[in-house]
Design an enzyme around this catalytic site. Structure first.
Site, short mmCIF file in Angstrom:
data_model
loop_
_atom_site.label_atom_id
_atom_site.label_comp_id
_atom_site.label_asym_id
_atom_site.label_seq_id
_atom_site.Cartn_x
_atom_site.Cartn_y
_atom_site.Cartn_z
N CYS A 76 0.80 -1.22 0.00
CA CYS A 76 0.00 0.00 0.00
C CYS A 76 0.83 1.27 0.00
O CYS A 76 0.28 2.36 -0.10
CB CYS A 76 -0.98 -0.03 1.16
SG CYS A 76 -2.05 -1.48 1.05
N HIS B 266 -2.50 8.29 5.94
CA HIS B 266 -2.75 6.96 5.36
C HIS B 266 -4.18 6.55 5.72
O HIS B 266 -4.91 6.05 4.88
CB HIS B 266 -1.71 5.97 5.89
CG HIS B 266 -1.74 4.65 5.17
ND1 HIS B 266 -1.63 4.55 3.81
CD2 HIS B 266 -1.89 3.37 5.63
CE1 HIS B 266 -1.71 3.27 3.45
NE2 HIS B 266 -1.87 2.55 4.53
N GLU C 103 -1.06 5.68 13.57
CA GLU C 103 -0.66 6.83 12.75
C GLU C 103 -0.87 8.12 13.55
O GLU C 103 -0.04 9.03 13.52
CB GLU C 103 -1.46 6.87 11.44
CG GLU C 103 -0.97 7.99 10.52
CD GLU C 103 -1.65 8.01 9.16
OE1 GLU C 103 -2.65 7.30 8.95
OE2 GLU C 103 -1.16 8.77 8.29
N LYS D 144 -9.48 8.20 2.01
CA LYS D 144 -10.00 6.82 1.92
C LYS D 144 -11.43 6.74 2.42
O LYS D 144 -12.16 5.80 2.10
CB LYS D 144 -9.10 5.86 2.70
CG LYS D 144 -7.71 5.71 2.05
CD LYS D 144 -6.85 4.70 2.78
CE LYS D 144 -5.49 4.52 2.12
NZ LYS D 144 -4.59 5.70 2.25
N HIS E 296 -9.68 2.27 -0.17
CA HIS E 296 -8.23 2.06 -0.15
C HIS E 296 -7.79 1.46 -1.48
O HIS E 296 -8.01 0.28 -1.75
CB HIS E 296 -7.85 1.14 1.01
CG HIS E 296 -6.38 1.09 1.29
ND1 HIS E 296 -5.44 1.69 0.48
CD2 HIS E 296 -5.70 0.52 2.31
CE1 HIS E 296 -4.24 1.48 0.97
NE2 HIS E 296 -4.35 0.78 2.09
N PHE F 68 1.76 -3.40 3.91
CA PHE F 68 2.05 -4.74 4.42
C PHE F 68 3.52 -5.06 4.14
O PHE F 68 4.01 -4.79 3.03
CB PHE F 68 1.20 -5.80 3.72
CG PHE F 68 -0.23 -5.89 4.22
CD1 PHE F 68 -0.72 -5.07 5.22
CD2 PHE F 68 -1.10 -6.85 3.68
CE1 PHE F 68 -2.03 -5.18 5.67
CE2 PHE F 68 -2.41 -6.97 4.12
CZ PHE F 68 -2.88 -6.14 5.12
#
Lengths: 79, 420
Positions: free
Chosen positions: B169, B309, B320, B341, B346, B405
């Site tokens: 991502c 994010h 975050e 998002k 996403h 990830f």
């Protein structure tokens, strides 16, 4: 030469190679005239196999250079 | 090859293109994003009835034949078509003249987190049902993630450095950061850089469902993506792409280009902790931001907008937030932050590139997009996330975070104009 087979070969060729139907004449070579590269040829042969329910062995693919070759080959197979 | 140009050491953005769940094209997308429109709905690309998650943010107005010739449009995986579309729009927007000499110094770095999963799924089914001889010869070229860059370079005859990033991502943000360095060190005069993703297919939906990371709010799709909200239950998968024309500053000035902004800071780090979960002390995210500030030579107090994010997962949003507090101190409570998002879901490998594009538009127009669906903030997420309604505010610098990830953490800092 079977008109039905020719029409179906034309249809598949137009679809697979993105060419105009009027370009797909019997004398047209798939690689020289219709712009197919080696991957296109593999894909096209598979599409003929699906369309006509036949197997085209790798060693016989070389016989199919033009639209007319394809029609003759398939006619023989369906014979 | 023509002579190596002398780099100015500064890199600006001069063109942008996007394919998003709200719209294709930057001018169509941006007003909808500011208005807080929602791109999440029941999945239509496949029948989702058997899946635990049945919702996604799909691109609705896209026709590959608008961007590729008919044969290619039918064959390529959707992630490649998205990339070519965004790249074509970005090039047009930049107004750059592609001379033969420039083409040798014009590169491409468009990443994808996953690559051609739709094609992979279809062809695997063919192999199982009809045998190995029935697999298309185009599976390999149109499945590999680097083909977004490769194909784009062929379509536009761009012969400079050709590469890609694959960092889940954070792929899109890494691509922009890496392109920045390529131009900065003089290996290219310009780059098309960004991300693309098309993960909405049977195996993609099944795999992300199995990972238990996605929202299952199937009865209320429009409420499903809710970053920083206490009632969130996972992220919403999405598809799309964004590509920027990045260019050497001196080259852009010399041709009188329109300049959206400048990349001034690029930070990255690894969590070295877990394959999917972020590090509990947020140390990786903190170090990525610190590196970006160090390279940019600015202080956190100079940031006027953070594009978070903000995935709408418990761990991301909490950690975050914690990381921003650590880096920004008291100013963390003052700086406007939002997660787009909430509106577009996403887009995985595309998300960092779309975020960069949004930061540049926000600074151009003095308007910051909102975080929608934020009605019941999580007490652990207590910053200013621009809830529900966009805000008029002029940021001179924007920062974006992008995490993936594998523990990839990326931060980019962008400056509004390229004035000295």
């Amino acid at each position: 030469m079977s008109q039905d087979i020719l029409n179906r070969v034309k249809k598949v060729t137009v679809e697979e190679l993105g060419v105009k139907e009027e370009e797909v004449v019997e004398a047209a070579s798939f690689t020289e005239d219709l712009g197919a590269d080696s991957l296109d040829v593999v894909e096209l042969v598979m599409a003929f196999e699906d369309e006509f329910g036949i197997d085209i062995p790798d060693e016989e693919v070389g016989e199919i250079k033009t639209v007319g070759d394809a029609v003759n080959y398939i006619s023989k197979k369906l014979g | 090859m023509s002579e190596r140009p002398v780099p100015s050491g500064r890199v600006v953005i001069t063109g942008m293109g996007a394919v998003t769940p709200l719209a294709t094209g930057v001018d169509n997308f941006w007003p909808k994003l500011l208005a807080g429109e929602n791109g999440v709905a029941r999945v239509t690309l496949l029948d989702p009835s058997e899946f635990s998650t049945q919702i996604a943010a799909e691109v609705k107005d896209f026709n590959a034949e608008d961007w590729l010739d008919k044969k290619e449009a039918r064959r390529v995986d959707r992630f490649i078509a998205f990339a070519v579309a965004s790249a074509t729009m970005a090039l047009k927007d930049s107004g750059i003249e592609l001379t033969d000499e420039l083409r040798d110094h014009f590169g491409v770095c468009i990443g994808s987190g996953i690559g051609g999963l739709t094609l992979m799924g279809e062809q695997h089914r063919r192999q199982v049902e009809h045998g190995p001889g029935k697999v298309t010869p185009f599976l390999v070229p149109y499945m590999i993630p680097d083909m977004a860059s490769g194909f784009t370079s062929i379509v536009h005859d761009l012969r400079g450095p050709n590469t890609c990033t694959v960092t889940a991502c954070s792929t899109g943000a890494n691509a922009i950061g890496d392109a920045y360095h390529i131009i900065k060190r003089g290996d290219a005069v310009a780059m098309l850089a960004g991300g693309t993703e098309a993960p909405i297919n049977e195996i993609g939906l099944a795999a992300f469902s199995a990972a238990r990371a996605m929202s299952t709010r199937n009865h209320e799709p429009h409420l499903a993506s809710r970053p920083f909200d206490l009632d969130r239950d996972g992220f919403v998968i999405a598809e799309g792409s964004a590509v920027l024309v990045m260019e050497d500053y001196a080259h852009a000035i010399a041709r009188g280009a329109k300049i959206y902004g400048e990349v001034v800071g690029y930070g990255m780090s690894g969590d070295a902790y877990h394959i999917t979960q972020p590090r509990p002390d947020a140390g990786g995210a903190i170090r990525a931001m610190q590196m970006a500030f160090d390279r940019a030579g600015i202080k956190p107090e100079q940031i006027g907008y953070i594009n978070a994010h903000g995935t709408s997962t418990y761990y991301n949003d909490k950690l975050e937030t914690m990381a921003i507090k650590h880096v920004f101190g008291d100013y963390a409570y003052k700086v406007p932050i939002s997660s787009i998002k909430s509106m577009i879901g996403h887009t995985l490998g595309a998300s960092g590139a779309i975020a960069a594009l949004v930061c540049l538009l926000a600074m151009r127009d003095g308007k910051l997009p909102p975080t929608i669906n934020l009605g019941n903030p999580d007490p652990e997420c207590d910053l200013d996330y621009i809830p529900n309604v966009y805000r008029e505010a002029q940021a001179e610098y924007s920062m974006l975070n992008s995490f993936g990830f594998g523990g990839h953490n990326v931060t980019l800092i962008l400056k509004r104009t390229a004035d000295a």
